[in-house]
Each structure stands twice: as structure tokens, then as C-alpha cells.
Design an enzyme around this catalytic site. Structure first.
Site, PDB file in Angstrom:
ATOM      1  N   CYS A   1       0.855  -1.185   0.000  1.00 41.43           N
ATOM      2  CA  CYS A   1       0.000   0.000   0.000  1.00 41.43           C
ATOM      3  C   CYS A   1       0.890   1.234   0.000  1.00 41.43           C
ATOM      4  O   CYS A   1       1.806   1.349   0.819  1.00 41.43           O
ATOM      5  CB  CYS A   1      -0.896  -0.014   1.223  1.00 41.43           C
ATOM      6  SG  CYS A   1      -1.864   1.500   1.448  1.00 41.43           S
TER       7      CYS A   1
ATOM      8  N   CYS B   1      -7.197  -1.203   1.219  1.00 43.22           N
ATOM      9  CA  CYS B   1      -6.166  -1.755   2.084  1.00 43.22           C
ATOM     10  C   CYS B   1      -6.773  -2.051   3.445  1.00 43.22           C
ATOM     11  O   CYS B   1      -7.427  -1.190   4.045  1.00 43.22           O
ATOM     12  CB  CYS B   1      -5.020  -0.753   2.213  1.00 43.22           C
ATOM     13  SG  CYS B   1      -3.801  -1.181   3.489  1.00 43.22           S
TER      14      CYS B   1
ATOM     15  N   CYS C   1      -5.184   0.480   6.344  1.00 45.04           N
ATOM     16  CA  CYS C   1      -5.464   1.916   6.453  1.00 45.04           C
ATOM     17  C   CYS C   1      -6.741   2.348   5.731  1.00 45.04           C
ATOM     18  O   CYS C   1      -7.146   3.502   5.846  1.00 45.04           O
ATOM     19  CB  CYS C   1      -4.287   2.733   5.925  1.00 45.04           C
ATOM     20  SG  CYS C   1      -4.077   2.655   4.123  1.00 45.04           S
TER      21      CYS C   1
ATOM     22  N   CYS D   1       0.353   3.172   3.618  1.00 45.25           N
ATOM     23  CA  CYS D   1       0.795   2.656   4.925  1.00 45.25           C
ATOM     24  C   CYS D   1       1.824   1.540   4.819  1.00 45.25           C
ATOM     25  O   CYS D   1       2.270   1.011   5.838  1.00 45.25           O
ATOM     26  CB  CYS D   1      -0.408   2.167   5.728  1.00 45.25           C
ATOM     27  SG  CYS D   1      -1.150   0.636   5.091  1.00 45.25           S
TER      28      CYS D   1
ATOM     29  N   CYS E   1      -8.411  -5.107 -10.112  1.00 45.78           N
ATOM     30  CA  CYS E   1      -8.023  -3.994 -10.984  1.00 45.78           C
ATOM     31  C   CYS E   1      -7.594  -2.836 -10.084  1.00 45.78           C
ATOM     32  O   CYS E   1      -8.430  -2.162  -9.471  1.00 45.78           O
ATOM     33  CB  CYS E   1      -9.213  -3.608 -11.852  1.00 45.78           C
ATOM     34  SG  CYS E   1      -8.842  -2.448 -13.172  1.00 45.78           S
TER      35      CYS E   1
END
Length: 206
Positions: free
Chosen positions: A116, A164, A167, A119, A189
């Protein structure tokens, strides 16, 4: 009076949905466009071929705020301080980057992890990635528990948004049943701007 046939009605309904989605966010429309309409099609040509009637977008409700209690929580001001304007637009405001423009669209390393961008939580292995031709990075699976799914009711239909799990940052959407030769029946995607690639410690990742 001559009535349209069922196939023509279905085709008209599909193209109308894609066209209406383009009014709000042209790139996001391609996320859910049937592959038959996007494969081998220049996105600029596709956008220009669609009529522009902006007032129709007002008939569709905006996406509700995600109220999930994530381990990493920051105020919007705090996120703006650590993210670039484009990252903030996509990750925190659930935007979409233009197709075929992302850093990781054609990125195909043999090893490594996609994290991510907000984070740094590990999300996908390099081995999860496959060539879909959709214009965005595509993954057939994620690391266990790394991605959370939500119903996205924007654009007048229900889609599956992925965020995610650490976060809550917006990644993209997941689609099923598209017939890709992968171990699962899914295509995650994902926006490149939502990701950062981390090489393996032995340097095998490229």
C-alpha cells in the site's frame, strides 16, 4: 410501431451505463466496461465517441463514506501531508488514474511485493500479477487478509471496491468471471498510484 429486440436492448443499456459513468470519471468507467469494448480500443477514441450530457451524472448517488475501523487512522489533513496530490485523490478520495498510464501497468517482476502506498502494508505478491490488457495493474489474488471488500453503489450499480485492510486506502475494484487463464476467477483492478513495489531482499525483484 417497431420495438427493439432483446439483444439490442441489452446492448443499449450496457453502452448507456458506460457512457453515464464517463461523465463523472472517464477512467473509472473503463474499470467496469466489458472487455469486448476495451480490448484493443484506444481509450481516447472511446471517450471521444461518447456523448457529453453532464446533467445525467446528478441522478447517481455518491459513494458512502467507509466507516470500517482500520488499524491505521489519520485525519484527512494528516494524509495530505504524507501523500502526493494524486495519491490523495485516488487513495483517500477514491479516484481513478487514467488507463495505460500507471507505473505498474506493464510492470512484471519475477519476485517482490506490492505494498500500500499509504501505509506500506503488503498487498500482493509479484506472482499474483498477470497481463490483463485492461490498462491497470491486475492481480488474480491478494495476500491473506490484506484487502477488504466493500459494495460500491456509485454510477447506479453495485460493484466491489477493494481497500487496504490496514489503512482503508482505495485500491480499485475486483471483477469475477472474465475468463482469464489464472488460478482464480477474479481480476483485482488496482491503481498504480495506490501501490509501491518492494524488491525481495535477495534482489530478484526488478
Amino acid at each position: 410501431m417497431r420495438f427493439p429486440t432483446l439483444p439490442n436492448l441489452i446492448r443499449t443499456f450496457t453502452l448507456t451505463n458506460i457512457t453515464t459513468a464517463t461523465f463523472r470519471n472517464p477512467a473509472a468507467a473503463l474499470h467496469r466496461a466489458p472487455l469486448a469494448l476495451t480490448r484493443g480500443t484506444n481509450p481516447t477514441t472511446l471517450f471521444r465517441s461518447m456523448p457529453t450530457i453532464p446533467f445525467l451524472a446528478s441522478f447517481f448517488s455518491s459513494q458512502p463514506k467507509d466507516m470500517t475501523d482500520y488499524p491505521v487512522r489519520k485525519s484527512e489533513d494528516e494524509w495530505q501531508a504524507v501523500l502526493s496530490p494524486e495519491q490523495f485523490r485516488v487513495i483517500r478520495e477514491k479516484g481513478t488514474e487514467a488507463p495505460y498510464t500507471g507505473e505498474y501497468d506493464k510492470h512484471m517482476p519475477s519476485a517482490g511485493t506490492y505494498e500500500c502506498a499509504a501505509c506500506h502494508a503488503p498487498l500482493y505478491r509479484a506472482t499474483h500479477k498477470f497481463k490483463s490488457g485492461c490498462g491497470w495493474p491486475a492481480y488474480f489474488d491478494s495476500l491473506p487478509g490484506a484487502v477488504t471488500r466493500h459494495t460500491d453503489s456509485t454510477l447506479g450499480m453495485a460493484r466491489t471496491e477493494i481497500t487496504c485492510s490496514r489503512c482503508g486506502g482505495h485500491l480499485g475494484h475486483v471483477f469475477k468471471g472474465e475468463g482469464y487463464p489464472t488460478p482464480t476467477d477474479e481480476r483485482h483492478c488496482v491503481n498504480s498510484v495506490s501501490l509501491k513495489f518492494a524488491k525481495e531482499e535477495d534482489g530478484e525483484g526488478k
